[in-house]
Write a protein that holds these residues in place. Structure first.
Motif, PDB file in Angstrom:
ATOM      1  N   MET A 107      -8.325 -31.181 -19.026  1.00  0.00           N
ATOM      2  CA  MET A 107      -7.600 -30.375 -20.178  1.00  0.00           C
ATOM      3  C   MET A 107      -8.383 -29.729 -21.124  1.00  0.00           C
ATOM      4  SD  MET A 107      -4.415 -29.816 -20.715  1.00  0.00           S
ATOM      5  CE  MET A 107      -3.312 -29.411 -22.408  1.00  0.00           C
ATOM      6  N   TYR A 108      -9.464 -30.649 -21.386  1.00  0.00           N
ATOM      7  CA  TYR A 108     -10.453 -29.905 -22.608  1.00  0.00           C
ATOM      8  C   TYR A 108     -10.977 -28.596 -22.095  1.00  0.00           C
ATOM      9  CZ  TYR A 108     -14.561 -29.103 -25.100  1.00  0.00           C
ATOM     10  OH  TYR A 108     -15.744 -28.286 -26.118  1.00  0.00           O
ATOM     11  N   GLN A 109     -11.441 -28.716 -20.527  1.00  0.00           N
ATOM     12  CA  GLN A 109     -12.209 -27.374 -19.925  1.00  0.00           C
ATOM     13  C   GLN A 109     -11.044 -26.201 -20.006  1.00  0.00           C
ATOM     14  OE1 GLN A 109     -15.471 -27.912 -20.231  1.00  0.00           O
ATOM     15  NE2 GLN A 109     -15.745 -27.500 -18.250  1.00  0.00           N
ATOM     16  N   GLN A 110      -9.926 -26.462 -19.732  1.00  0.00           N
ATOM     17  CA  GLN A 110      -9.091 -25.420 -19.686  1.00  0.00           C
ATOM     18  C   GLN A 110      -8.706 -24.803 -20.735  1.00  0.00           C
ATOM     19  OE1 GLN A 110      -5.389 -25.171 -17.313  1.00  0.00           O
ATOM     20  NE2 GLN A 110      -6.298 -26.573 -15.495  1.00  0.00           N
ATOM     21  N   LEU A 146      -5.444 -12.905 -22.070  1.00  0.00           N
ATOM     22  CA  LEU A 146      -4.731 -12.351 -21.058  1.00  0.00           C
ATOM     23  C   LEU A 146      -5.822 -12.376 -19.835  1.00  0.00           C
ATOM     24  CD1 LEU A 146      -3.038  -9.151 -22.149  1.00  0.00           C
ATOM     25  CD2 LEU A 146      -1.886 -11.369 -21.368  1.00  0.00           C
ATOM     26  N   VAL A 147      -7.088 -12.214 -19.868  1.00  0.00           N
ATOM     27  CA  VAL A 147      -7.927 -12.213 -18.831  1.00  0.00           C
ATOM     28  C   VAL A 147      -8.182 -13.821 -18.388  1.00  0.00           C
ATOM     29  CG1 VAL A 147     -10.532 -12.129 -18.312  1.00  0.00           C
ATOM     30  CG2 VAL A 147      -9.125 -10.367 -19.296  1.00  0.00           C
ATOM     31  N   SER A 148      -8.312 -14.585 -19.342  1.00  0.00           N
ATOM     32  CA  SER A 148      -8.067 -16.001 -19.035  1.00  0.00           C
ATOM     33  C   SER A 148      -6.967 -16.619 -18.281  1.00  0.00           C
ATOM     34  CB  SER A 148      -8.482 -16.849 -20.208  1.00  0.00           C
ATOM     35  OG  SER A 148      -9.580 -16.419 -21.209  1.00  0.00           O
ATOM     36  N   PHE A 149      -5.939 -16.218 -18.841  1.00  0.00           N
ATOM     37  CA  PHE A 149      -4.894 -16.890 -17.960  1.00  0.00           C
ATOM     38  C   PHE A 149      -4.673 -16.237 -16.429  1.00  0.00           C
ATOM     39  CE2 PHE A 149      -3.366 -17.940 -22.174  1.00  0.00           C
ATOM     40  CZ  PHE A 149      -2.543 -19.222 -21.921  1.00  0.00           C
ATOM     41  N   ALA A 150      -5.135 -14.764 -16.354  1.00  0.00           N
ATOM     42  CA  ALA A 150      -5.080 -14.128 -14.845  1.00  0.00           C
ATOM     43  C   ALA A 150      -6.152 -15.142 -14.151  1.00  0.00           C
ATOM     44  CB  ALA A 150      -5.499 -12.819 -15.236  1.00  0.00           C
ATOM     45  N   LEU A 151      -7.257 -15.572 -14.682  1.00  0.00           N
ATOM     46  CA  LEU A 151      -8.258 -16.318 -13.952  1.00  0.00           C
ATOM     47  C   LEU A 151      -7.765 -17.619 -13.693  1.00  0.00           C
ATOM     48  CD1 LEU A 151     -11.626 -15.235 -15.897  1.00  0.00           C
ATOM     49  CD2 LEU A 151     -11.040 -14.581 -13.587  1.00  0.00           C
ATOM     50  N   PHE A 152      -7.285 -18.263 -14.624  1.00  0.00           N
ATOM     51  CA  PHE A 152      -6.766 -19.723 -14.444  1.00  0.00           C
ATOM     52  C   PHE A 152      -5.332 -19.778 -13.381  1.00  0.00           C
ATOM     53  CE2 PHE A 152      -9.697 -20.646 -17.943  1.00  0.00           C
ATOM     54  CZ  PHE A 152      -9.949 -22.169 -17.526  1.00  0.00           C
ATOM     55  N   ASP A 153      -4.559 -18.904 -13.673  1.00  0.00           N
ATOM     56  CA  ASP A 153      -3.222 -19.200 -12.903  1.00  0.00           C
ATOM     57  C   ASP A 153      -3.390 -17.984 -11.992  1.00  0.00           C
ATOM     58  OD1 ASP A 153      -2.513 -20.783 -14.804  1.00  0.00           O
ATOM     59  OD2 ASP A 153      -1.823 -19.470 -16.423  1.00  0.00           O
ATOM     60  N   SER A 171     -15.642 -18.601   1.707  1.00  0.00           N
ATOM     61  CA  SER A 171     -16.455 -19.863   1.154  1.00  0.00           C
ATOM     62  C   SER A 171     -16.675 -19.553  -0.501  1.00  0.00           C
ATOM     63  CB  SER A 171     -17.744 -20.039   1.862  1.00  0.00           C
ATOM     64  OG  SER A 171     -18.588 -18.904   1.597  1.00  0.00           O
ATOM     65  N   SER A 172     -16.837 -18.347  -0.518  1.00  0.00           N
ATOM     66  CA  SER A 172     -17.127 -18.045  -2.106  1.00  0.00           C
ATOM     67  C   SER A 172     -15.833 -18.071  -2.816  1.00  0.00           C
ATOM     68  CB  SER A 172     -17.776 -16.441  -2.195  1.00  0.00           C
ATOM     69  OG  SER A 172     -19.065 -16.454  -1.591  1.00  0.00           O
ATOM     70  N   ILE A 173     -14.785 -17.576  -2.164  1.00  0.00           N
ATOM     71  CA  ILE A 173     -13.685 -17.546  -2.859  1.00  0.00           C
ATOM     72  C   ILE A 173     -13.092 -19.105  -3.034  1.00  0.00           C
ATOM     73  CG2 ILE A 173     -10.987 -17.024  -2.215  1.00  0.00           C
ATOM     74  CD1 ILE A 173     -11.833 -14.535  -0.707  1.00  0.00           C
ATOM     75  N   GLU A 174     -13.256 -19.999  -2.136  1.00  0.00           N
ATOM     76  CA  GLU A 174     -13.013 -21.264  -2.617  1.00  0.00           C
ATOM     77  C   GLU A 174     -13.581 -21.845  -3.604  1.00  0.00           C
ATOM     78  OE1 GLU A 174     -10.389 -22.837  -1.172  1.00  0.00           O
ATOM     79  OE2 GLU A 174      -9.908 -21.175   0.118  1.00  0.00           O
ATOM     80  N   HIS A 179     -13.526 -23.224  -9.733  1.00  0.00           N
ATOM     81  CA  HIS A 179     -14.253 -23.279 -10.788  1.00  0.00           C
ATOM     82  C   HIS A 179     -13.791 -21.949 -11.802  1.00  0.00           C
ATOM     83  CE1 HIS A 179     -16.750 -25.505  -7.873  1.00  0.00           C
ATOM     84  NE2 HIS A 179     -17.212 -26.251  -8.855  1.00  0.00           N
ATOM     85  N   PRO A 180     -12.626 -22.256 -12.187  1.00  0.00           N
ATOM     86  CA  PRO A 180     -12.182 -21.022 -12.967  1.00  0.00           C
ATOM     87  C   PRO A 180     -12.677 -20.952 -14.447  1.00  0.00           C
ATOM     88  CG  PRO A 180     -10.490 -22.983 -13.107  1.00  0.00           C
ATOM     89  CD  PRO A 180     -11.494 -23.288 -12.030  1.00  0.00           C
ATOM     90  N   VAL A 181     -13.370 -22.335 -14.902  1.00  0.00           N
ATOM     91  CA  VAL A 181     -13.908 -22.288 -16.254  1.00  0.00           C
ATOM     92  C   VAL A 181     -15.054 -21.396 -16.405  1.00  0.00           C
ATOM     93  CG1 VAL A 181     -15.060 -23.589 -18.165  1.00  0.00           C
ATOM     94  CG2 VAL A 181     -12.841 -24.384 -16.819  1.00  0.00           C
ATOM     95  N   THR A 182     -15.832 -21.691 -15.161  1.00  0.00           N
ATOM     96  CA  THR A 182     -17.246 -21.018 -14.858  1.00  0.00           C
ATOM     97  C   THR A 182     -17.011 -19.534 -14.930  1.00  0.00           C
ATOM     98  OG1 THR A 182     -18.151 -22.643 -13.873  1.00  0.00           O
ATOM     99  CG2 THR A 182     -19.163 -20.676 -13.454  1.00  0.00           C
ATOM    100  N   TRP A 183     -16.000 -19.071 -14.066  1.00  0.00           N
ATOM    101  CA  TRP A 183     -15.599 -17.620 -13.966  1.00  0.00           C
ATOM    102  C   TRP A 183     -14.807 -17.113 -15.590  1.00  0.00           C
ATOM    103  CZ3 TRP A 183     -17.412 -14.138 -10.692  1.00  0.00           C
ATOM    104  CH2 TRP A 183     -17.994 -14.949  -9.546  1.00  0.00           C
ATOM    105  N   SER A 184     -14.313 -17.953 -16.255  1.00  0.00           N
ATOM    106  CA  SER A 184     -13.868 -17.481 -17.365  1.00  0.00           C
ATOM    107  C   SER A 184     -14.825 -17.216 -18.245  1.00  0.00           C
ATOM    108  CB  SER A 184     -13.175 -18.591 -17.953  1.00  0.00           C
ATOM    109  OG  SER A 184     -12.673 -18.355 -19.461  1.00  0.00           O
ATOM    110  N   TYR A 185     -16.164 -17.846 -18.222  1.00  0.00           N
ATOM    111  CA  TYR A 185     -17.517 -17.261 -18.833  1.00  0.00           C
ATOM    112  C   TYR A 185     -18.116 -16.055 -18.492  1.00  0.00           C
ATOM    113  CZ  TYR A 185     -17.491 -21.743 -21.682  1.00  0.00           C
ATOM    114  OH  TYR A 185     -17.242 -22.699 -22.587  1.00  0.00           O
TER     115      TYR A 185
END
Length: 277
Positions: A107-110, A146-153, A171-174, A179-185
């Motif tokens: 939850m904290y990460q999200q 908006l970008v964050s919600f697009a990445l997470f959801d 495999s990269s897609i999986e 790891h949406p938090v990493t890609w959020s950064y």
């Protein structure tokens, strides 16, 4: 851990306390709980005051009151806002507990990925950018959200996987979806930064008063601190002595735990804590 804490939906969250119960000597567990509560209260207190300050100075004063509010009114609104944010945090906490399918760490990460990154980027660049319109940070922040919600959801949706398939292997897609938090950064910080700096093309249309305020801000930022004029008499020694006395008092209280029945290694641990303090 699941057998020791069967009442928890996610027993792994109790791993820290499970280790503490089995490792810490008698007496230090209570001290650990007191420290956790104190640090949580300290963090929440500063966070609530900070967020109330954001709202009052960045939303209420310029947009609601059009810079016509007196300091007493701003103070009252700040107190009301603090209570509102506290109730909101409590409500979110109850909601998370009732859901029970998301750990506190996740939850904290999200929250960090969805909100902190979009808010932090304009705040950081605002210390360096002089030619940004007043609404520029707001546009960048909402774009980042908006970008964050697009990445997470959106990454784990059929459309998201289809778009990722144009550039990445299966495999990269999986990995990306897991790891949406990493890609959020990795994605959100550069995109939000581009939007923030891009709003600078509209700076010429800003009012002269706003430009003067920006210049005054950076003059204050770059001016060295005149300690004697702005602060007064140096009280560093007094502060150091006060902190030292408090540490001595706290260490004395901890040393009282030496009288609690414990094996020799437990008493050594308690003596070490008291001695450090």
């Amino acid at each position: 851990i699941e057998a020791q804490f069967p009442m928890l939906e996610i027993p792994a969250e109790a791993s820290y306390f499970a280790v503490a119960i089995n490792v810490l000597p008698n007496g230090l567990l209570g001290l650990l709980v007191a420290c956790i509560i104190a640090s949580t209260m300290s963090s929440m207190d500063s966070a609530l005051n900070r967020n109330a300050g954001y709202f009052v100075k960045s939303v209420y004063e310029p947009f609601v009151r059009r810079n016509q509010a007196h300091q007493g009114e701003l103070l009252m609104v700040g107190r009301i806002t603090t209570v509102f944010f506290a109730a909101l945090v409590i409500g979110i906490s109850i909601f998370v507990v009732q859901r029970g399918n998301l750990s506190l760490f996740d939850m904290y990460q999200q929250l960090n990925g969805r909100l902190t990154v979009p808010m932090a980027v304009p705040v950081f660049w605002g210390l360096f950018a002089r030619r940004i319109p007043k609404w520029g940070p707001w546009v960048a922040m909402f774009f980042g959200m908006l970008v964050s919600f697009a990445l997470f959801d959106g990454l784990d949706s059929d459309v998201g996987r289809l778009m990722l398939g144009w550039f990445f292997s299966e495999s990269s897609i999986e990995y990306i979806v897991a790891h949406p938090v990493t890609w959020s950064y990795l994605v959100n910080i550069p995109l939000t930064s581009i939007v923030f700096w891009g709003t600078g093309i509209f700076y010429k249309g800003c009012s002269d008063r706003y430009k003067a305020d920006v210049d005054h801000f950076f003059e204050d930022l770059e001016r060295p601190v005149d300690f004697e004029k702005e602060v007064g008499k140096d009280n560093t020694v007094f502060q150091a002595k006060t902190v030292g006395r408090l540490a001595l008092v706290y260490g004395s209280f901890v040393s009282v735990l030496l009288f609690v029945p414990n094996p020799i290694e437990g008493r050594i641990a308690i003596g070490g804590v008291a001695g450090v303090m």
